[in-house]
Design a protein around this motif. Structure first.
Motif, PDB file in Angstrom:
ATOM      1  N   ILE A  11       0.867  -1.172   0.000  1.00 41.65           N
ATOM      2  CA  ILE A  11       0.000   0.000   0.000  1.00 41.65           C
ATOM      3  C   ILE A  11       0.907   1.226   0.000  1.00 41.65           C
ATOM      4  O   ILE A  11       1.736   1.387   0.896  1.00 41.65           O
ATOM      5  CB  ILE A  11      -0.916   0.035   1.240  1.00 41.65           C
ATOM      6  N   SER A  18      -3.200   0.798  -4.027  1.00 41.78           N
ATOM      7  CA  SER A  18      -2.922  -0.616  -3.823  1.00 41.78           C
ATOM      8  C   SER A  18      -3.901  -1.417  -4.667  1.00 41.78           C
ATOM      9  O   SER A  18      -5.064  -1.028  -4.815  1.00 41.78           O
ATOM     10  CB  SER A  18      -3.068  -1.008  -2.355  1.00 41.78           C
ATOM     11  N   THR A  21      -7.617  -4.950  -3.286  1.00 42.60           N
ATOM     12  CA  THR A  21      -9.043  -5.258  -3.460  1.00 42.60           C
ATOM     13  C   THR A  21      -9.277  -5.964  -4.789  1.00 42.60           C
ATOM     14  O   THR A  21     -10.087  -6.900  -4.881  1.00 42.60           O
ATOM     15  CB  THR A  21      -9.887  -3.971  -3.385  1.00 42.60           C
ATOM     16  N   PRO A  48     -12.875  -7.681   2.104  1.00 38.28           N
ATOM     17  CA  PRO A  48     -11.836  -6.685   1.830  1.00 38.28           C
ATOM     18  C   PRO A  48     -11.745  -5.681   2.977  1.00 38.28           C
ATOM     19  O   PRO A  48     -12.721  -5.466   3.702  1.00 38.28           O
ATOM     20  CB  PRO A  48     -12.325  -6.006   0.547  1.00 38.28           C
ATOM     21  N   ALA A  50     -10.335  -2.427   2.567  1.00 35.09           N
ATOM     22  CA  ALA A  50      -9.841  -1.176   1.968  1.00 35.09           C
ATOM     23  C   ALA A  50     -10.257   0.070   2.732  1.00 35.09           C
ATOM     24  O   ALA A  50      -9.589   1.105   2.655  1.00 35.09           O
ATOM     25  CB  ALA A  50     -10.324  -1.082   0.513  1.00 35.09           C
ATOM     26  N   THR A  51     -11.375   0.007   3.466  1.00 37.75           N
ATOM     27  CA  THR A  51     -11.826   1.179   4.225  1.00 37.75           C
ATOM     28  C   THR A  51     -11.245   1.210   5.631  1.00 37.75           C
ATOM     29  O   THR A  51     -11.620   2.057   6.439  1.00 37.75           O
ATOM     30  CB  THR A  51     -13.370   1.201   4.306  1.00 37.75           C
ATOM     31  N   TYR A  56      -7.130   2.511   1.051  1.00 38.68           N
ATOM     32  CA  TYR A  56      -6.483   2.419  -0.261  1.00 38.68           C
ATOM     33  C   TYR A  56      -7.489   2.086  -1.349  1.00 38.68           C
ATOM     34  O   TYR A  56      -8.614   1.633  -1.075  1.00 38.68           O
ATOM     35  CB  TYR A  56      -5.386   1.347  -0.238  1.00 38.68           C
ATOM     36  N   ALA A  57      -7.094   2.286  -2.587  1.00 40.34           N
ATOM     37  CA  ALA A  57      -7.882   1.904  -3.762  1.00 40.34           C
ATOM     38  C   ALA A  57      -6.909   1.644  -4.900  1.00 40.34           C
ATOM     39  O   ALA A  57      -5.772   2.126  -4.896  1.00 40.34           O
ATOM     40  CB  ALA A  57      -8.873   2.999  -4.146  1.00 40.34           C
ATOM     41  N   SER A  58      -7.357   0.877  -5.894  1.00 43.51           N
ATOM     42  CA  SER A  58      -6.487   0.610  -7.041  1.00 43.51           C
ATOM     43  C   SER A  58      -6.447   1.841  -7.954  1.00 43.51           C
ATOM     44  O   SER A  58      -7.268   2.756  -7.840  1.00 43.51           O
ATOM     45  CB  SER A  58      -6.970  -0.618  -7.814  1.00 43.51           C
ATOM     46  N   ALA A  73     -12.210   4.090  -2.011  1.00 45.11           N
ATOM     47  CA  ALA A  73     -12.233   2.696  -1.546  1.00 45.11           C
ATOM     48  C   ALA A  73     -13.646   2.126  -1.605  1.00 45.11           C
ATOM     49  O   ALA A  73     -13.861   1.004  -2.059  1.00 45.11           O
ATOM     50  CB  ALA A  73     -11.677   2.606  -0.129  1.00 45.11           C
ATOM     51  N   GLU A  76     -14.666   1.346  -5.160  1.00 45.45           N
ATOM     52  CA  GLU A  76     -14.110   0.086  -5.660  1.00 45.45           C
ATOM     53  C   GLU A  76     -14.814  -1.120  -5.041  1.00 45.45           C
ATOM     54  O   GLU A  76     -15.037  -2.133  -5.722  1.00 45.45           O
ATOM     55  CB  GLU A  76     -12.607   0.009  -5.394  1.00 45.45           C
TER      56      GLU A  76
END
Length: 340
Positions: A11, A18, A21, A48, A50-51, A56-58, A73, A76
């Protein structure tokens, strides 16, 4: 095992990028396809994080929402869940699959403006027993079995999912232990209110903090977080402090609990006066439930009171192929410290 978290799934703490996810999504879709092709029933727990800070998010979603990294996040996650539902339809197993969407706690409010969520009108956030910390979304999806767009106000909690899954699989719950969950299939499939007066107990550690019955909630203890943490800038209720409610000392109210009507006051800002008939009526219904609960509660053996680095995943299955099996350190357990 497909990799090591901090090596393969880095990340970028600066940008929030990242692809973790996305990797979770691909793994989930692949698992569903393999089970479907083999005509095997399956249970997929897709979780996941991500939150959860660091948020993070891709790359494809980063910077695309109006809500900062947290919004990216969530965007996604929304896309990923849509992909899973579409995959079930494409494989023609959607009408034989229950999908249940929920969370383990309300959004954290402590991570700053870009990495914190929002709990709408509900008080405080994660790690508290106020509604912002404990109330989560719950969406059940089963084409042909659950009528879309319907809403049911039956109180439920995550522990109900275990008993519900057993019922759907035609399996009787184990009889050698007390289960805290109830079967939600009458609620999900028939829109019944079979457990209308079912209480919900709010715990923090092994302390019963609050009890909800119907629209009413009684607080037997209040506490947001300690003065020590608060003075360091850690605040579980930023901008939402309610005098005498969001206390930084652990305040006991067992002799005269604070009672709120969550339908009229979802933010838990206005305790019902102890002098009113409404307060006395509610207390007379909740008190025997609390007494019975405490009499029949069987304490479990704490699973999180001892810490030991030796039990971490140093050499999980599959590490040989990656040539990344780490040497397991000597077991040296110590008493954990959980400040919240």
């Amino acid at each position: 095992m497909v990799g090591r978290y901090y090596e393969e799934f880095m990340i970028d703490r600066k940008t929030g990028e990242s692809n973790l996810t996305h990797i979770y999504l691909m793994e989930g879709l692949d698992f569903i396809e393999r089970q479907s092709q083999a005509r095997r029933p399956f249970f997929l727990y897709w979780a996941p994080d991500a939150t959860h800070a660091p948020v993070y998010a891709s790359k494809h979603f980063l910077g695309k929402s109006q809500r900062g990294r947290y919004g990216d996040a969530v965007m996604e996650l929304d896309y990923s869940i849509g992909q899973i539902l579409a995959w079930l339809k494409l494989l023609s197993i959607d009408q034989n699959t229950l999908v249940f969407f929920t969370s383990d706690n309300g959004a954290a409010l402590t991570s700053g403006p870009y990495e914190s969520g929002s709990n709408g009108p509900f008080l405080c956030g994660k790690e508290t027993t106020f509604e912002g910390g404990m109330r989560e979304p719950a969406i059940a999806w089963w084409p042909g079995r659950i009528k879309e767009g319907t809403v049911n106000f039956q109180l439920a909690n995550v522990m109900d999912l275990y008993v519900t899954c057993l019922a759907l699989a035609g399996i009787s719950p184990p009889s050698d232990r007390t289960l805290d969950g109830i079967d939600l299939t009458p609620v999900l499939l028939k829109q019944l209110h079979t457990h209308q007066n079912r209480p919900i107990f709010y715990y923090r550690g092994d302390e019963l903090m609050a009890v909800r019955l119907g629209q009413y909630k009684a607080h037997y203890w209040t506490w947001s977080n300690s003065w020590q943490e608060f003075k360091k800038g850690i605040n579980f209720c930023p901008g939402q402090e309610v005098p005498g409610v969001t206390t930084h000392d652990q305040i006991e109210h067992t002799m005269q609990p604070l009672i709120f009507h969550l339908g009229q006051d979802p933010g838990e800002k206005f305790p019902i006066s102890v002098l009113t008939k409404e307060y006395q009526d509610v207390l007379s219904r909740i008190s025997p439930i609390v007494d019975q609960h405490k009499k029949t509660l069987v304490p479990g053996v704490p699973q999180l009171n001892m810490c030991d680095v030796a039990v971490m995943n140093w050499a999980p299955a599959g590490c040989e192929k990656l040539r990344k099996c780490l040497k397991v350190p000597k077991s040296q357990p110590w008493k954990c410290d959980w400040p919240h």
